[in-house]
Design an enzyme around this catalytic site. Sequence first.
Site, PDB file in Angstrom:
ATOM      1  N   HIS A 191       7.072  -0.696   7.852  1.00 15.11           N
ATOM      2  CA  HIS A 191       6.368  -1.186   6.659  1.00 15.11           C
ATOM      3  C   HIS A 191       5.153  -0.320   6.320  1.00 15.11           C
ATOM      4  CE1 HIS A 191       4.447  -4.728   4.380  1.00 15.11           C
ATOM      5  NE2 HIS A 191       5.571  -4.467   3.750  1.00 15.11           N
ATOM      6  N   LYS A 193       2.492   2.499   5.026  1.00 15.50           N
ATOM      7  CA  LYS A 193       2.285   3.261   3.785  1.00 15.50           C
ATOM      8  C   LYS A 193       1.147   4.248   4.027  1.00 15.50           C
ATOM      9  CE  LYS A 193       3.979  -0.837   1.995  1.00 15.50           C
ATOM     10  NZ  LYS A 193       3.981  -2.180   2.586  1.00 15.50           N
ATOM     11  N   ASP A 198      -3.155  17.971   4.122  1.00 14.79           N
ATOM     12  CA  ASP A 198      -3.856  19.001   4.902  1.00 14.79           C
ATOM     13  C   ASP A 198      -4.656  18.431   6.070  1.00 14.79           C
ATOM     14  OD1 ASP A 198      -2.868  21.161   3.518  1.00 14.79           O
ATOM     15  OD2 ASP A 198      -4.562  21.308   2.145  1.00 14.79           O
ATOM     16  N   HIS A 457      -0.045  -8.428  -4.040  1.00 15.90           N
ATOM     17  CA  HIS A 457       0.537  -7.607  -2.977  1.00 15.90           C
ATOM     18  C   HIS A 457      -0.540  -6.981  -2.101  1.00 15.90           C
ATOM     19  CE1 HIS A 457       3.092  -4.366  -1.157  1.00 15.90           C
ATOM     20  NE2 HIS A 457       3.946  -5.366  -1.148  1.00 15.90           N
ATOM     21  N   LYS A 459      -3.349  -6.480   0.684  1.00 18.78           N
ATOM     22  CA  LYS A 459      -3.522  -6.983   2.040  1.00 18.78           C
ATOM     23  C   LYS A 459      -4.877  -6.492   2.563  1.00 18.78           C
ATOM     24  CE  LYS A 459       1.102  -5.393   1.746  1.00 18.78           C
ATOM     25  NZ  LYS A 459       1.862  -6.547   1.567  1.00 18.78           N
ATOM     26  N   ASP A 464     -17.540 -11.252   8.253  1.00 23.66           N
ATOM     27  CA  ASP A 464     -19.006 -11.365   8.213  1.00 23.66           C
ATOM     28  C   ASP A 464     -19.632 -10.546   7.090  1.00 23.66           C
ATOM     29  OD1 ASP A 464     -19.004 -13.126  10.347  1.00 23.66           O
ATOM     30  OD2 ASP A 464     -19.233 -11.542  11.846  1.00 23.66           O
TER      31      ASP A 464
END
Length: 560
Positions: A191, A193, A198, A457, A459, A464
């Site tokens: 999952h 991404k 470089d 979508h 996440k 704190d």
Amino acid sequence: MPATTSTRSFSDVPDAWPSRWPYWALALIAGLVLLCSGCAALPTPTPQPATTAIADFEPTRLARMTERVLPGDDRSGFRLLPFGPSAFATRIELTRLANRTLDVQYYLLQADNTGLALMRALRDAAARGVRVRLLVDDLYTAGEDELLLALASFPNVEVRLFNPFPAGRGSQLGRYMASGFDFRRINRRMHNKLFVADNAVAVAGGRNMADEYVMNADGSNFVDMDVFAAGPVVRDFSRAFDTFWNSEVVYPVQAIASSGLARGELQARFEAATARARPPEATEVAPGDKLPGIDGDMAQDIAEALNTRLLPMFNLPFELQRARLGPLLWAKARVVADPLTKTAGRNQALDSLDETVAGEVVYWLTGALDHIKMVSPYFVPSRGAVASIGALRARGVGVELVTNSLASTDEPWVYIGYWAHMRDLLDMGVEIRELSPTLSAKRKRYGITGRRTGALHMKNAIRDHREVFLGSLNLDQRSAKINTELGVIIDSPEMAAQLESFADVGSAYSLRLKPANGGVEWVEKEDDGRETVYDIPPETTAWQRFKLRVMGPFIPESEL
């Protein structure tokens, strides 16, 4: 967790939101065909020469550019990328600026306008002599074999597939039928991404490379978030990429896919298909200008913050284009990445979060002293997670949860796993808000994601009011124990404040318990203080709710 069921030639550019098959349904299908299907076997692994991120990145253009805006110590530089077109354009500019390497890792790389435009940009970089390593999870590549083979046929490009399907590759159903006896293996997906240029800069977060993740779809688009990173943290991202790239669970696309077309024919088709791709268009914004996609009162509300907070996020690709990078947020950070033992099923078999991203994030959140905020499109907590939240509340720690409503989610079956714990969480004093698909339009307060938004979508989590987690991790049991995930924890009160400022509370439903009987009610709050109260999930039909109640007992929570 999208899934496309139709078979597409890579010469076609789809313009519709892809249809979706939930994991539990695919598991059911696989079980039903076990008695009538064989089990196609993966080819014998052929040892591939190990390759790694470049160590001598300092002379590259990107390293020199970022060096001017980094503190020169163990802190890295960051900038949030909340606006889809700017986030995508940033990746494209990085392909143009890269001197040596591009390391690209995605769960979903769709053969639509966005995916094709990115693949063309990678090919163009390779033509300049840049080494391109593209690692794609094989779950949603049905019908794309010739496209990926074509890309891999160009000099300086390698394409590898994570945990591939060895047969039935023309359709999603055919793949599962051909691998019915091997469901436990193919059920585990990558999952992650990640985009690294470089070994000097990276983009990580929640976005897949498909139209609906970058506001390029005609209909609904996801609300999502990435982060641009430069400095020491990038080397940690690269090490995580190298671990997957050189593992035995990835295969060169040529070892899995096949085509009757000659190399020249593949490349000609690639050229034709990618030339027609229309990626999202980023817009440069001058100080005082109205941000693209923002209407109504929101533009006025954010006018004072435009220069200091939002403008650099929209304009990052144009800064890269001119090789004049503006200030970044400096912060200490650490990358969290799942080990390959998770791919082998260790955590699922042991029912354990040991050494996982989920385990790291849970440990980090439970160390909060004052407040935590969790943003997750799919929220399916285990009993242990609910108990941990209860322990936080008992210590006086405030807990906020933002997730999809039943009306907004693209995966309604996941709502079942969350629904089961809703009352307990509210009884503990957890503040829950569910994104509405229509309230932002109704209030004409579209925010930084613009008009064409649908499901959440994004996440992230905030601890704190000073530390931030961003990545691919959903707060559900599939992300926790089955799929591999990647993220970064950043110690930056300024970034935490930026994330908090994006929230428009009035565009979500607030949940609470009814005083009379303890039932759940959803509250729509107007700007003038008025409330509209619903005792069923708003904006849903009786049929939607009935299906969930009937099917709920048969769907394994561990697969959600």
